[in-house]
Write a protein that holds these residues in place. Structure first.
Motif, PDB file in Angstrom:
ATOM      1  N   THR A  22       0.826  -1.198   0.000  1.00 33.63           N
ATOM      2  CA  THR A  22       0.000   0.000   0.000  1.00 33.63           C
ATOM      3  C   THR A  22       0.867   1.256   0.000  1.00 33.63           C
ATOM      4  N   ILE A  23       1.838   1.306   0.896  1.00 36.49           N
ATOM      5  CA  ILE A  23       2.716   2.472   1.002  1.00 36.49           C
ATOM      6  C   ILE A  23       3.509   2.672  -0.289  1.00 36.49           C
ATOM      7  N   LYS A  24       4.078   1.600  -0.811  1.00 38.78           N
ATOM      8  CA  LYS A  24       4.890   1.719  -2.034  1.00 38.78           C
ATOM      9  C   LYS A  24       4.076   2.272  -3.199  1.00 38.78           C
ATOM     10  N   SER A  25       2.804   1.876  -3.275  1.00 35.70           N
ATOM     11  CA  SER A  25       1.983   2.347  -4.392  1.00 35.70           C
ATOM     12  C   SER A  25       1.762   3.854  -4.341  1.00 35.70           C
ATOM     13  N   VAL A  26       1.869   4.429  -3.138  1.00 30.84           N
ATOM     14  CA  VAL A  26       1.709   5.878  -2.981  1.00 30.84           C
ATOM     15  C   VAL A  26       3.020   6.608  -3.239  1.00 30.84           C
ATOM     16  N   ILE A  27       4.081   6.149  -2.619  1.00 29.61           N
ATOM     17  CA  ILE A  27       5.346   6.884  -2.719  1.00 29.61           C
ATOM     18  C   ILE A  27       6.010   6.725  -4.086  1.00 29.61           C
ATOM     19  N   ASP A  28       5.558   5.753  -4.888  1.00 30.89           N
ATOM     20  CA  ASP A  28       6.115   5.562  -6.229  1.00 30.89           C
ATOM     21  C   ASP A  28       5.347   6.321  -7.310  1.00 30.89           C
ATOM     22  N   GLN A  29       4.381   7.133  -6.931  1.00 24.31           N
ATOM     23  CA  GLN A  29       3.599   7.871  -7.922  1.00 24.31           C
ATOM     24  C   GLN A  29       4.455   8.897  -8.660  1.00 24.31           C
ATOM     25  N   THR A  30       4.163   9.087  -9.942  1.00 21.02           N
ATOM     26  CA  THR A  30       4.896  10.073 -10.737  1.00 21.02           C
ATOM     27  C   THR A  30       4.461  11.500 -10.404  1.00 21.02           C
ATOM     28  N   TYR A  31       3.256  11.652  -9.858  1.00 21.00           N
ATOM     29  CA  TYR A  31       2.783  12.967  -9.446  1.00 21.00           C
ATOM     30  C   TYR A  31       3.385  13.291  -8.085  1.00 21.00           C
ATOM     31  N   ALA A  32       4.022  14.456  -7.978  1.00 18.56           N
ATOM     32  CA  ALA A  32       4.861  14.733  -6.811  1.00 18.56           C
ATOM     33  C   ALA A  32       4.165  15.474  -5.671  1.00 18.56           C
ATOM     34  N   ASN A  33       3.126  16.245  -5.974  1.00 17.94           N
ATOM     35  CA  ASN A  33       2.540  17.111  -4.951  1.00 17.94           C
ATOM     36  C   ASN A  33       1.540  16.322  -4.096  1.00 17.94           C
ATOM     37  N   VAL A  34       2.088  15.485  -3.228  1.00 17.91           N
ATOM     38  CA  VAL A  34       1.288  14.561  -2.441  1.00 17.91           C
ATOM     39  C   VAL A  34       1.656  14.690  -0.968  1.00 17.91           C
ATOM     40  N   ASN A  97       1.651   3.699 -11.364  1.00 22.42           N
ATOM     41  CA  ASN A  97       2.357   4.886 -10.868  1.00 22.42           C
ATOM     42  C   ASN A  97       1.812   6.206 -11.408  1.00 22.42           C
ATOM     43  N   ASP A  98       0.902   6.152 -12.373  1.00 24.87           N
ATOM     44  CA  ASP A  98       0.366   7.380 -12.973  1.00 24.87           C
ATOM     45  C   ASP A  98      -1.055   7.704 -12.520  1.00 24.87           C
ATOM     46  N   VAL A  99      -1.577   6.979 -11.551  1.00 27.58           N
ATOM     47  CA  VAL A  99      -2.972   7.196 -11.131  1.00 27.58           C
ATOM     48  C   VAL A  99      -3.204   8.646 -10.712  1.00 27.58           C
ATOM     49  N   LEU A 100      -2.348   9.183  -9.856  1.00 27.43           N
ATOM     50  CA  LEU A 100      -2.576  10.543  -9.344  1.00 27.43           C
ATOM     51  C   LEU A 100      -2.433  11.584 -10.447  1.00 27.43           C
ATOM     52  N   LYS A 101      -1.499  11.379 -11.337  1.00 30.27           N
ATOM     53  CA  LYS A 101      -1.353  12.287 -12.478  1.00 30.27           C
ATOM     54  C   LYS A 101      -2.637  12.295 -13.311  1.00 30.27           C
ATOM     55  N   ASN A 102      -3.205  11.103 -13.526  1.00 29.20           N
ATOM     56  CA  ASN A 102      -4.429  11.008 -14.310  1.00 29.20           C
ATOM     57  C   ASN A 102      -5.630  11.612 -13.581  1.00 29.20           C
ATOM     58  N   ILE A 103      -5.635  11.518 -12.278  1.00 29.29           N
ATOM     59  CA  ILE A 103      -6.716  12.132 -11.502  1.00 29.29           C
ATOM     60  C   ILE A 103      -6.680  13.650 -11.631  1.00 29.29           C
ATOM     61  N   ILE A 104      -5.503  14.229 -11.541  1.00 25.90           N
ATOM     62  CA  ILE A 104      -5.379  15.678 -11.712  1.00 25.90           C
ATOM     63  C   ILE A 104      -5.843  16.081 -13.106  1.00 25.90           C
ATOM     64  N   GLU A 105      -5.463  15.318 -14.112  1.00 25.55           N
ATOM     65  CA  GLU A 105      -5.928  15.608 -15.469  1.00 25.55           C
ATOM     66  C   GLU A 105      -7.448  15.492 -15.551  1.00 25.55           C
ATOM     67  N   GLY A 106      -8.000  14.533 -14.824  1.00 22.76           N
ATOM     68  CA  GLY A 106      -9.444  14.356 -14.812  1.00 22.76           C
ATOM     69  C   GLY A 106     -10.168  15.546 -14.207  1.00 22.76           C
ATOM     70  N   PHE A 107      -9.659  16.050 -13.091  1.00 22.51           N
ATOM     71  CA  PHE A 107     -10.276  17.238 -12.486  1.00 22.51           C
ATOM     72  C   PHE A 107     -10.095  18.457 -13.381  1.00 22.51           C
ATOM     73  N   ASN A 108      -8.979  18.554 -14.047  1.00 21.50           N
ATOM     74  CA  ASN A 108      -8.774  19.681 -14.963  1.00 21.50           C
ATOM     75  C   ASN A 108      -9.775  19.642 -16.116  1.00 21.50           C
TER      76      ASN A 108
END
Length: 278
Positions: A22-34, A97-108
């Motif tokens: 669980t932890i690794k899946s978060v800290i390995d994200q390509t989106y940095a502002n977490v 690793n791109d989930v958070l990046k894609n979420i930000i794109e989704g909100f945009n």
């Protein structure tokens, strides 16, 4: 929403065999502002030792007794400084690793939405199945529920709608979402990408039948007797067992067919895939 902060909250208790992934899946994200927050309920196994291996990557670590999973989730919310809030339980993990990046794109792409949700992959040691998170309005949500591991909400939604109701042991997240959509008019949009692997056998799955009365009470309180009727179509046994407990009318029911979640938003084309209904 460009480059906005995402606060991810993981609550856990004696999850030494699950927490690492669980932890690794978060800290390995390509989106940095977490901002990453881990709330431990006072584990007595090796959970805390594993968490502390990553303490330089985790912004908040809090360990101590709590009053249950939703009390722990509320504690995490108190430390959250992000523009978006997301809960990822121990044993669940982000799909890639791109989930958070894609979420930000989704909100945009859908900036007036308060809540964004996607698909999940239901898994255990024997296999996995991708399940669609799409819900065609409130009646569909009542019939099928939802998986909170697929939902990102703006911090402003929690400010407006409040925290989780800890009187509920299993369905407080279901209660929060219904309140947000029905009572507070929050807008929710769907994006057809897998968000998280969801481990079979969690609290709601293991004990959901025992606490069916919670779900029915929430529906009655939030969307009235029309909502109960919608629930009864799909769950007649649970509904009939609860009829004896209904003692008074709680007022005019909401017009649930007039309260619709937005149609699916434009998918991120590179990640879109066909959906499979659960």
């Amino acid at each position: 929403m460009v480059d906005n902060k995402i606060s991810i909250i993981t609550v856990c208790l004696n999850c030494g065999g699950l927490i690492d992934r669980t932890i690794k899946s978060v800290i390995d994200q390509t989106y940095a502002n977490v901002q990453y927050i881990v709330i431990d309920g006072g584990s007595t196994d090796n959970t805390l030792n594993i968490i502390r291996k990553y303490e330089d990557k985790i912004d908040v670590i809090l360990s101590g007794k709590d009053k249950g999973i939703y009390d722990a989730m509320n504690k995490g919310l108190e430390y959250a400084t992000g523009d978006l809030i997301y809960y990822l339980n121990a044993g669940d993990y982000l799909c890639d690793n791109d989930v958070l990046k894609n979420i930000i794109e989704g909100f945009n792409a859908n900036s007036d939405s308060d809540i964004l949700y996607g698909d999940y992959i239901y898994y255990d040691d024997d296999g996995e199945q991708r399940c669609s998170g799409y819900r065609a309005g409130i009646p569909d949500l009542l019939r099928r529920g939802y998986c909170h591991q697929t939902i990102f909400a703006k911090k402003s939604a929690f400010v407006k709608c409040g925290k989780f109701n800890t009187d509920y042991k299993i369905y407080a997240d279901f209660d929060w979402l219904l309140r947000a959509l029905v009572k507070f008019g929050q807008k929710m949009s769907y994006i057809s990408i897998p968000i998280a692997y969801y481990l079979k056998g969690g609290e709601s799955e293991s004990h959901g039948d025992k606490y069916d009365y919670e779900r029915i009470e929430i529906i009655q309180e939030t969307v009235g007797y029309q909502g109960l009727f919608s629930f009864a179509i799909s769950y007649p046994t649970s509904f009939c067992g609860y009829l004896m407990k209904i003692s008074r009318n709680k007022g005019e029911p909401a017009k649930i067919h007039e309260i619709e979640m937005r149609n699916r938003m434009p998918c991120i084309e590179s990640r879109a895939a066909e959906e499979n209904e659960p």
